[in-house]
Design an enzyme around this catalytic site. Sequence first.
Site, PDB file in Angstrom:
ATOM      1  N   TYR A   1       3.859  12.007  10.298  1.00 46.23           N
ATOM      2  CA  TYR A   1       4.911  12.283  11.287  1.00 46.23           C
ATOM      3  C   TYR A   1       4.618  11.454  12.534  1.00 46.23           C
ATOM      4  O   TYR A   1       3.487  11.004  12.736  1.00 46.23           O
ATOM      5  CB  TYR A   1       5.034  13.783  11.607  1.00 46.23           C
ATOM      6  CG  TYR A   1       3.753  14.493  11.934  1.00 46.23           C
ATOM      7  CD1 TYR A   1       3.283  14.563  13.235  1.00 46.23           C
ATOM      8  CD2 TYR A   1       3.011  15.121  10.932  1.00 46.23           C
ATOM      9  CE1 TYR A   1       2.115  15.229  13.542  1.00 46.23           C
ATOM     10  CE2 TYR A   1       1.828  15.782  11.223  1.00 46.23           C
ATOM     11  CZ  TYR A   1       1.386  15.839  12.527  1.00 46.23           C
ATOM     12  OH  TYR A   1       0.223  16.486  12.821  1.00 46.23           O
TER      13      TYR A   1
ATOM     14  N   HIS B   1      -0.768   9.569  11.923  1.00 47.10           N
ATOM     15  CA  HIS B   1       0.179   8.620  12.510  1.00 47.10           C
ATOM     16  C   HIS B   1      -0.200   7.204  12.093  1.00 47.10           C
ATOM     17  O   HIS B   1      -1.362   6.922  11.835  1.00 47.10           O
ATOM     18  CB  HIS B   1       0.146   8.685  14.037  1.00 47.10           C
ATOM     19  CG  HIS B   1       0.192  10.072  14.576  1.00 47.10           C
ATOM     20  ND1 HIS B   1       1.174  10.966  14.214  1.00 47.10           N
ATOM     21  CD2 HIS B   1      -0.609  10.725  15.446  1.00 47.10           C
ATOM     22  CE1 HIS B   1       0.960  12.105  14.847  1.00 47.10           C
ATOM     23  NE2 HIS B   1      -0.123  11.990  15.592  1.00 47.10           N
TER      24      HIS B   1
END
Length: 340
Positions: free
Chosen positions: A262, A312
């Site tokens: 995400y 990430h």
Amino acid sequence: MAQCKCQYMLFLVCCTIASVCIYLSLLDTRGQEYKQHAQWRHFVPSDIDVQRPKPCTCEKCAYKKGLSNWFDERFDPGVNPLLTISNAFLYNAVKKWWLNLQGLHKESNVDAIMTKLFEVVPNTDPYQSKNETQCRRCAIVGNSGNLKYSSYGAKIDSHDFVMRMNRATTSGFEKDVGNKSTHYFMYPESAHHLPPGVHFVLIPFKPLDMEWIVSALTTGNIKFTYVRVVSKIHLDQDKVMILNPAFLKYIHDNWTNHHGKYPSTGMIAILFALHICEEVSVFGFGADRKGSWHHYWENNKHAGAFQKTGVHDAKFEMEIIRKLVEEGKITFYNETNVKY
Ligand code: C5P
């Protein structure tokens, strides 16, 4: 020949009927999904069809269409960054993706959690009713060590909105990072007290985060998520904002293109700004010139955790930032003033 023509016509008719059936069933699925959630039925889900074209009131506006195909293909003005009662109904695709972020597969009581949420936090979105004469200039301040010795403080503070994130501190670093803050993007595990007047923008990565903010503003019951968290938070309750899980998924789909699990807090803050500000200046992102990803308040021997989280894709996110600069959508401040 005539038989051949007849078969061809029959084929065309069948195709048309099949297409119409598929289209109607898709519409029905969407409608049924919405109807299942009786408690939200009287609210208009604002992220379905409602477009929010904002009038451009600055010399140049980040969200202005027609200047960059790359940007226009990704930017969706109809996705509302903030969660309010009117868009709290989450579609199954959003709910599934959101719950899956923390490995939750079972249908959780998201709707009940949201009902409780809006009993405590404001159900308002100040950016929907935009003052048309305003030209909002926003500074997004990431936590990169490249801010150290930058002397960007005054420039950062000259913006209308100054958005900071997580454990960012200004005390002792004013010359480089400024001391004005209008928004702090945080989640329970990174949250801290805020002075009055500053917006707490909660990034809910899981339903428990919404339960936590309710608890942190009332009973203080939730003291632990997967680590110890602040149980009672001191901040301006009227200034609390909740990011819409649909907005997080939109960033993941349209911008980070499924790179990383995400998007990072910094990426989320930049996209938030692109949706609510006319001009966006970005500070404190990326490694320093020695390649270290530490925070500006750390010694650079403690190479920062950001790049190492594994959730990430730091490299891909920097590529998006580079492209936003190239397309004239943001102004990026690097460490040109740094003296080693
Ligand atoms: O480390 P933390 O997540 O608190 O930092 C906030 C944001 O600042 C990150 O999500 C990232 O987008 C940005 N950051 C960066 N380079 C660093 C540290 C942080 O771009 N060295």
